[in-house]
Design an enzyme around this catalytic site. Structure first.
Site, PDB file in Angstrom:
ATOM      1  CG  HIS A   1      -1.656   1.263   1.429  1.00 49.97           C
ATOM      2  ND1 HIS A   1      -2.771   1.557   0.670  1.00 49.97           N
ATOM      3  CD2 HIS A   1      -1.467   2.311   2.258  1.00 49.97           C
ATOM      4  CE1 HIS A   1      -3.241   2.741   1.037  1.00 49.97           C
ATOM      5  NE2 HIS A   1      -2.471   3.214   2.001  1.00 49.97           N
TER       6      HIS A   1
ATOM      7  CB  CYS B   1      -3.215   2.763  -2.686  1.00 50.68           C
ATOM      8  SG  CYS B   1      -2.223   1.261  -2.543  1.00 50.68           S
TER       9      CYS B   1
END
Length: 112
Positions: free
Chosen positions: A21, A95
């Site tokens: 992430h 992301c």
């Protein structure tokens, strides 16, 4: 900022692969993108190095932004209209794609 999404990243990271992430830290906030079912924005903020459901791995400095907080917020608002929660895709729009787009808008180059 880069986070581990799975514990096996500790092994796979040395080979340049894993599930990660990312978010962009600016003025004491971290901006990122996640998916959900509706057509509202998937862009969110959190405390730096504290993304929910992820384990902080490292911070990578990508440059100094020569903008005011208001100018940065305007850029984030523009991207927020494009990065809707229901457009999230684990492979093609995640992301990391948002972090890259935000970095490009702020610095003229993408994330490393």
């Amino acid at each position: 900022n880069v986070y581990d999404l799975i514990h096996t990243n500790n092994i796979s990271y040395q080979f340049g692969v894993g599930a990660f992430h990312s978010g962009i830290e600016l003025f004491g906030r971290e901006y990122s993108f996640a998916g959900h079912a509706d057509d509202s924005t998937g862009v969110f903020t959190c405390d730096p190095r504290n993304a929910a459901g992820a384990i902080f791995r490292e911070g990578i400095t990508v440059g100094d932004v020569a903008m005011t907080m208001q100018e940065i917020q305007s850029v984030v608002d523009d991207l927020s209209r494009d990065f809707l929660g229901n457009t999230y895709n684990l492979i093609t729009r995640n992301c990391n794609h948002f972090s890259n787009a935000l970095c490009y808008k702020l610095l003229g180059r993408g994330i490393p």
